[in-house]
Design an enzyme around this catalytic site. Structure first.
Site, PDB file in Angstrom:
ATOM      1  N   GLY A  12     -57.928 -28.419 -28.727  1.00 18.44           N
ATOM      2  CA  GLY A  12     -57.210 -29.012 -27.622  1.00 18.44           C
ATOM      3  C   GLY A  12     -56.202 -30.044 -28.069  1.00 18.44           C
ATOM      4  N   ASP A  13     -55.766 -30.873 -27.102  1.00 18.02           N
ATOM      5  CA  ASP A  13     -54.755 -31.896 -27.341  1.00 18.02           C
ATOM      6  C   ASP A  13     -55.407 -33.266 -27.147  1.00 18.02           C
ATOM      7  OD1 ASP A  13     -52.367 -33.150 -27.803  1.00 18.02           O
ATOM      8  OD2 ASP A  13     -51.248 -32.103 -26.238  1.00 18.02           O
ATOM      9  N   PHE A  14     -54.582 -34.314 -27.230  1.00 16.82           N
ATOM     10  CA  PHE A  14     -55.131 -35.661 -27.109  1.00 16.82           C
ATOM     11  C   PHE A  14     -55.766 -35.898 -25.732  1.00 16.82           C
ATOM     12  CE2 PHE A  14     -51.760 -36.302 -30.371  1.00 16.82           C
ATOM     13  CZ  PHE A  14     -52.596 -36.683 -31.416  1.00 16.82           C
ATOM     14  N   HIS A  21     -49.050 -43.058 -36.499  1.00 19.63           N
ATOM     15  CA  HIS A  21     -47.728 -43.236 -37.125  1.00 19.63           C
ATOM     16  C   HIS A  21     -46.809 -42.034 -36.904  1.00 19.63           C
ATOM     17  CE1 HIS A  21     -48.598 -41.274 -41.353  1.00 19.63           C
ATOM     18  NE2 HIS A  21     -49.032 -40.524 -40.365  1.00 19.63           N
TER      19      HIS A  21
END
Length: 596
Positions: free
Chosen positions: A477-479, A496
């Site tokens: 998945g994603d954040f 970063h």
């Protein structure tokens, strides 16, 4: 009246100094010794120096009348009388400048008889020996140097002499009162030495400190030598029409070294791409013709590349041919901690993108997007080979987080007396290198790894091979999909990559998933507040050029964390100029309390 008694007395003085040096080397170690040399040194600076620098030897200059007398001195101090010697270019040239002599007059040899530390560490006494025959014109030099002890020093060997790290260590020494005091490159042993004069209040009989870095670091050396050695006599300016001396040439030579840095990148990348490190041996030299056949290369052209790589320290040129060095072996495909993927990335896509650096500086937009027509992450995701190489290159810097399993937050979670084992959630955990280290170190912990689908499969394979896959769950998945209920959350080299707004969003996702008791560990390089050299400064440029992200200071991260409802508890250093920042959910004021 004879000179026998004075000669014997001087010989005894040399023996006393040699014996004292051997005793000093046996009794001291880096962590205890550095604060004696640099009063006030503590905290992160002490950790950085002690973490990168190994106490290697005490050095002194002796003046035997001949080789047999030197052997007798060594034997009298319990040192190996048969220790081999070779010419000392650095000390010979320093003596020649200090006393206005022709270097050819001074036969200075260097020997390093072995001594063991209190815990069995391999160390040495570094002996510089200037042969001074009785009644020779060199006796005044010996008398002067015995009184001043200019060459007596303590030396620390840098474990991983990367150029930016080397300059960072020099900056720490300068902050704590050590003054640059000359140095040089010794081609006989392919090593660079940087000397410093210690502060006047150093609690030690040695007045000088040496940093020793294997390999040719003449770019760093040139910057170091810009601070004139106070023990060297000033040299006259060249007359019109004469060749300028080294000091006059220095800025141009330094700039030339810097301008040809791209050659170094491509030479190392070609070395890796051609499979040369895998075809070479670290113990036995091989002829160019014998290396050309298995690697499919042109013998004469290969010799040109290898000679350049010898100058970098990746190979060593010997009479029989070329031998792979310890540094070059890091580019083998199967080497533990192999840095081959980094060489292929820095010599491949990232090398191309840096050609558009001026675009990034003018517009604030990543040069990578301009060169490749899409952003870094989309481009790699569409090419399985590049995606795998990128994940491997991230793992190649795993030395950065090797101490992380012993962080107090991880240790406390592993030792918590809860009925159910604690869980570590690695957000955007790549191929599982870091999570594998943590789970291997703490068999009671469980793990959850969140990543893109292709990376999840790579992580599953790695963690299964490490024997901890059964204790790990995986989420593609994603954040926005950060799993709730963990005890420790880890963001390693993630923030970063992004601008501040995206960082706040990522941190808010983490904060929402974190229970009240959970901890967040963020691994990043921190920009120094005093402008001292740092790998973070170099990676700040890299992030600008390639992903549109940035490196930040600890205060900057504290503000981003606060905006997400998190509080920075503290931070501590890691290898390769990295830090781990510890954050927790910010305390919520009790109802009825007023802000002051």
């Amino acid at each position: 009246m004879t000179t026998t008694l004075p000669d014997k007395t001087l010989l005894l003085d040399d023996i006393a100094g040699l014996r004292a040096a051997a005793r000093f080397v046996r009794e001291h170690d880096s962590v205890a010794l550095l604060p004696l040399l640099l009063p006030g040194l503590d905290g992160p600076d002490l950790q950085a120096l002690a973490g990168h620098c190994r106490f290697a030897h005490a050095g002194l200059l002796l003046f035997p009348p001949d080789a047999d007398s030197l052997r007798a001195q060594l034997a009298a101090c319990g040192l190996d009388a048969d220790t081999p010697s070779h010419p000392s270019v650095v000390v010979r040239d320093r003596l020649a400048r200090r006393h206005g002599r022709d270097p050819a007059e001074l036969d200075v040899r260097i020997l390093r008889p072995q001594v063991h530390g209190s815990a069995g560490q391999r160390r040495a006494v570094e002996v510089f020996a200037l042969t001074v025959p009785p009644h020779s014109g060199l006796e005044p030099i010996a008398a002067y140097e015995r009184t001043r002890r200019h060459e007596a020093h303590l030396a620390f060997e840098i474990e991983h002499p990367e150029p930016l790290a080397l300059r960072g260590l020099c900056a720490i020494l300068a902050r704590h009162g050590a003054r640059p005091d000359g140095g040089g490159y010794n081609p006989h042993e392919d090593g660079t030495v940087l000397y410093f004069t210690l502060p006047a209040d150093a609690a030690c009989d040695y007045g000088r400190l040496e940093l020793y870095a294997r390999g040719d670091h003449r770019g760093t050396l040139a910057a170091h030598l810009d601070h004139r050695d106070p023990l060297d006599r000033p040299r006259p300016r060249p007359r019109p029409g004469t060749r300028p001396d080294a000091d006059t040439r220095q800025p141009a030579e330094t700039l030339l070294h810097l301008l040809t840095g791209a050659w170094t990148t491509q030479a190392l990348a070609a070395f890796a791409r051609l499979g040369l490190p895998d075809a070479m041996d670290t113990r036995t030299a091989q002829r160019t013709e014998d290396l050309a056949r298995p690697t499919g290369t042109h013998p004469r052209s290969l010799a040109t590349l290898l000679r350049y790589l010898a100058m970098l320290g990746a190979v060593a040129e010997e009479q029989e041919g070329f031998r792979l060095t310890e540094l070059g072996a890091l580019l083998r495909a199967d080497a533990p901690g192999s840095m081959r993927p980094l060489a292929l990335m820095y010599g491949g896509p990232f090398y191309r993108s840096f050609g558009g650096l001026d675009h990034a500086v003018r517009t604030g937009q990543p040069a990578f997007d301009q060169i490749f027509g899409e952003n870094h992450f989309d481009h790699f995701a569409r090419d399985p080979r590049l995606a795998s190489l990128f994940d491997q290159s991230m793992a190649a810097s795993s030395r950065m987080f090797q101490p992380l399993p012993s962080h107090p937050v991880i240790t406390a979670a592993a030792q918590a007396p809860a009925a159910a084992p604690a869980t570590v959630v690695d957000v955007a955990g790549g191929n599982g290198e870091l999570l594998g280290l943590i789970l291997t170190a703490h068999p009671r912990l469980r793990g959850v790894l969140l990543e893109r689908p292709h990376a999840v499969e790579a992580a599953r394979s790695r963690l299964d091979a490490a024997g901890c896959g059964a204790r790990c769950a995986y989420r593609a998945g994603d954040f926005a999909d950060v799993p709730p209920g963990g005890d420790v959350y880890v963001l390693s080299r993630v923030l970063h990559d992004w601008d501040d707004d995206r960082c706040r969003e990522i941190l808010r996702h983490c904060a929402r998933a974190m229970p009240a008791h959970a901890d967040l560990l963020v691994v990043e390089r921190l920009l120094p507040l005093d402008g001292s050299p740092s790998l973070a400064t170099a990676w700040d440029l890299h992030m600008l050029c390639n992903v549109g992200g940035r490196e930040r200071s600890a205060d900057h991260y504290a503000h981003l964390l606060a905006d997400a409802g998190l509080e920075l508890v503290g931070h501590s250093p890691l290898p390769l100029d990295a830090h781990v920042l510890h954050a927790r959910r910010a305390a919520v004021p009790e109802p009825g309390t007023r802000r002051s």
